[in-house]
Design a protein around this motif. Sequence first.
Motif, PDB file in Angstrom:
ATOM      1  N   GLN A  15      60.859 100.404  28.427  1.00 21.50           N
ATOM      2  CA  GLN A  15      61.718 101.577  28.349  1.00 21.50           C
ATOM      3  C   GLN A  15      63.183 101.194  28.384  1.00 21.50           C
ATOM      4  O   GLN A  15      64.022 101.917  27.892  1.00 21.50           O
ATOM      5  CB  GLN A  15      61.403 102.538  29.488  1.00 21.50           C
ATOM      6  CG  GLN A  15      60.093 103.251  29.281  1.00 21.50           C
ATOM      7  CD  GLN A  15      59.816 104.212  30.407  1.00 21.50           C
ATOM      8  OE1 GLN A  15      60.061 103.925  31.568  1.00 21.50           O
ATOM      9  NE2 GLN A  15      59.300 105.368  30.057  1.00 21.50           N
ATOM     10  N   LYS A 100      56.392 118.256  40.077  1.00 20.83           N
ATOM     11  CA  LYS A 100      57.060 118.177  38.768  1.00 20.83           C
ATOM     12  C   LYS A 100      56.822 116.812  38.129  1.00 20.83           C
ATOM     13  O   LYS A 100      56.639 116.710  36.919  1.00 20.83           O
ATOM     14  CB  LYS A 100      58.562 118.445  38.920  1.00 20.83           C
ATOM     15  CG  LYS A 100      58.887 119.906  39.171  1.00 20.83           C
ATOM     16  CD  LYS A 100      60.358 120.120  39.397  1.00 20.83           C
ATOM     17  CE  LYS A 100      61.037 120.347  38.081  1.00 20.83           C
ATOM     18  NZ  LYS A 100      62.457 120.710  38.228  1.00 20.83           N
ATOM     19  N   THR A 101      56.806 115.777  38.942  1.00 18.00           N
ATOM     20  CA  THR A 101      56.522 114.432  38.436  1.00 18.00           C
ATOM     21  C   THR A 101      55.116 114.381  37.840  1.00 18.00           C
ATOM     22  O   THR A 101      54.918 113.845  36.745  1.00 18.00           O
ATOM     23  CB  THR A 101      56.671 113.393  39.562  1.00 18.00           C
ATOM     24  OG1 THR A 101      58.006 113.440  40.067  1.00 18.00           O
ATOM     25  CG2 THR A 101      56.372 111.996  39.057  1.00 18.00           C
ATOM     26  N   ASP A 103      53.467 116.900  36.646  1.00 18.14           N
ATOM     27  CA  ASP A 103      53.505 117.675  35.401  1.00 18.14           C
ATOM     28  C   ASP A 103      53.986 116.806  34.243  1.00 18.14           C
ATOM     29  O   ASP A 103      53.440 116.874  33.137  1.00 18.14           O
ATOM     30  CB  ASP A 103      54.410 118.903  35.551  1.00 18.14           C
ATOM     31  CG  ASP A 103      53.818 119.985  36.436  1.00 18.14           C
ATOM     32  OD1 ASP A 103      52.585 119.954  36.693  1.00 18.14           O
ATOM     33  OD2 ASP A 103      54.592 120.857  36.886  1.00 18.14           O
ATOM     34  N   GLU A 104      54.996 115.999  34.485  1.00 20.79           N
ATOM     35  CA  GLU A 104      55.508 115.083  33.454  1.00 20.79           C
ATOM     36  C   GLU A 104      54.459 114.038  33.079  1.00 20.79           C
ATOM     37  O   GLU A 104      54.304 113.695  31.913  1.00 20.79           O
ATOM     38  CB  GLU A 104      56.803 114.400  33.921  1.00 20.79           C
ATOM     39  CG  GLU A 104      57.965 115.334  34.020  1.00 20.79           C
ATOM     40  CD  GLU A 104      58.354 115.957  32.686  1.00 20.79           C
ATOM     41  OE1 GLU A 104      58.363 115.231  31.661  1.00 20.79           O
ATOM     42  OE2 GLU A 104      58.620 117.156  32.648  1.00 20.79           O
ATOM     43  N   ILE A 105      53.735 113.540  34.073  1.00 21.02           N
ATOM     44  CA  ILE A 105      52.670 112.566  33.808  1.00 21.02           C
ATOM     45  C   ILE A 105      51.607 113.203  32.919  1.00 21.02           C
ATOM     46  O   ILE A 105      51.144 112.585  31.957  1.00 21.02           O
ATOM     47  CB  ILE A 105      52.069 112.062  35.134  1.00 21.02           C
ATOM     48  CG1 ILE A 105      53.078 111.180  35.876  1.00 21.02           C
ATOM     49  CG2 ILE A 105      50.750 111.308  34.883  1.00 21.02           C
ATOM     50  CD1 ILE A 105      52.698 110.862  37.298  1.00 21.02           C
ATOM     51  N   ARG A 106      51.232 114.439  33.216  1.00 14.28           N
ATOM     52  CA  ARG A 106      50.213 115.125  32.406  1.00 14.28           C
ATOM     53  C   ARG A 106      50.664 115.304  30.960  1.00 14.28           C
ATOM     54  O   ARG A 106      49.846 115.315  30.053  1.00 14.28           O
ATOM     55  CB  ARG A 106      49.890 116.490  33.030  1.00 14.28           C
ATOM     56  CG  ARG A 106      49.106 116.387  34.309  1.00 14.28           C
ATOM     57  CD  ARG A 106      48.806 117.773  34.890  1.00 14.28           C
ATOM     58  NE  ARG A 106      48.320 117.646  36.243  1.00 14.28           N
ATOM     59  CZ  ARG A 106      49.051 117.831  37.343  1.00 14.28           C
ATOM     60  NH1 ARG A 106      50.334 118.194  37.256  1.00 14.28           N
ATOM     61  NH2 ARG A 106      48.533 117.678  38.533  1.00 14.28           N
ATOM     62  N   LYS A 107      51.967 115.440  30.746  1.00 12.74           N
ATOM     63  CA  LYS A 107      52.502 115.605  29.386  1.00 12.74           C
ATOM     64  C   LYS A 107      52.627 114.279  28.648  1.00 12.74           C
ATOM     65  O   LYS A 107      52.905 114.265  27.467  1.00 12.74           O
ATOM     66  CB  LYS A 107      53.904 116.241  29.444  1.00 12.74           C
ATOM     67  CG  LYS A 107      53.901 117.677  29.853  1.00 12.74           C
ATOM     68  CD  LYS A 107      55.332 118.194  29.754  1.00 12.74           C
ATOM     69  CE  LYS A 107      55.659 119.138  30.862  1.00 12.74           C
ATOM     70  NZ  LYS A 107      57.071 119.508  30.892  1.00 12.74           N
ATOM     71  N   PHE A 109      54.242 111.342  30.373  1.00 11.26           N
ATOM     72  CA  PHE A 109      55.434 110.714  30.972  1.00 11.26           C
ATOM     73  C   PHE A 109      55.425 109.208  30.709  1.00 11.26           C
ATOM     74  O   PHE A 109      54.456 108.525  30.952  1.00 11.26           O
ATOM     75  CB  PHE A 109      55.415 110.970  32.483  1.00 11.26           C
ATOM     76  CG  PHE A 109      56.568 110.366  33.214  1.00 11.26           C
ATOM     77  CD1 PHE A 109      57.815 110.961  33.174  1.00 11.26           C
ATOM     78  CD2 PHE A 109      56.416 109.220  33.952  1.00 11.26           C
ATOM     79  CE1 PHE A 109      58.893 110.416  33.862  1.00 11.26           C
ATOM     80  CE2 PHE A 109      57.477 108.658  34.637  1.00 11.26           C
ATOM     81  CZ  PHE A 109      58.705 109.265  34.592  1.00 11.26           C
ATOM     82  N   GLU A 112      56.831 107.328  25.583  1.00 11.96           N
ATOM     83  CA  GLU A 112      57.689 107.271  24.395  1.00 11.96           C
ATOM     84  C   GLU A 112      58.623 106.105  24.453  1.00 11.96           C
ATOM     85  O   GLU A 112      58.928 105.554  25.419  1.00 11.96           O
ATOM     86  CB  GLU A 112      58.483 108.558  24.265  1.00 11.96           C
ATOM     87  CG  GLU A 112      57.567 109.703  23.972  1.00 11.96           C
ATOM     88  CD  GLU A 112      58.313 110.994  23.757  1.00 11.96           C
ATOM     89  OE1 GLU A 112      59.471 110.957  23.307  1.00 11.96           O
ATOM     90  OE2 GLU A 112      57.738 112.040  24.030  1.00 11.96           O
TER      91      GLU A 112
END
Length: 112
Positions: A15, A100-101, A103-107, A109, A112
């Motif tokens: 990253q 929230k972290t 939630d980002e992992i599920r999307k 995270f 990219e």
Amino acid sequence: MAKQNGHDASRGRSQSGHESPARTNVTEQEFSSERVVLDGKHFEDCTFDTCTLVYGGGRPPNFVSCDFAAPRFVFEDAAQSTIQLMSAIHNGIDERIIEKTFDEIRKGFGTE
């Protein structure tokens, strides 16, 4: 057997944009009731049956077309420190930050 998880193994950069060392390829192996270190590995078409999967915080592993039955994940070294930090945030600051972290992992995270 339980879930399968696929990731794009073609990425060669971290990253931060620096070149990352290649992962060690592990293909078509069966692991049963053993400790498997995950850092820096690309697993493809492997089976993990009642294994202890150990992540120490190095280069994250890839899993492509792998099967898992009753895995146990263990976090050591830098990964353990990260889990301890997340626990401290959840219990001492605001659990919504950790939610929230997740939630980002599920999307996806960090993919990219």
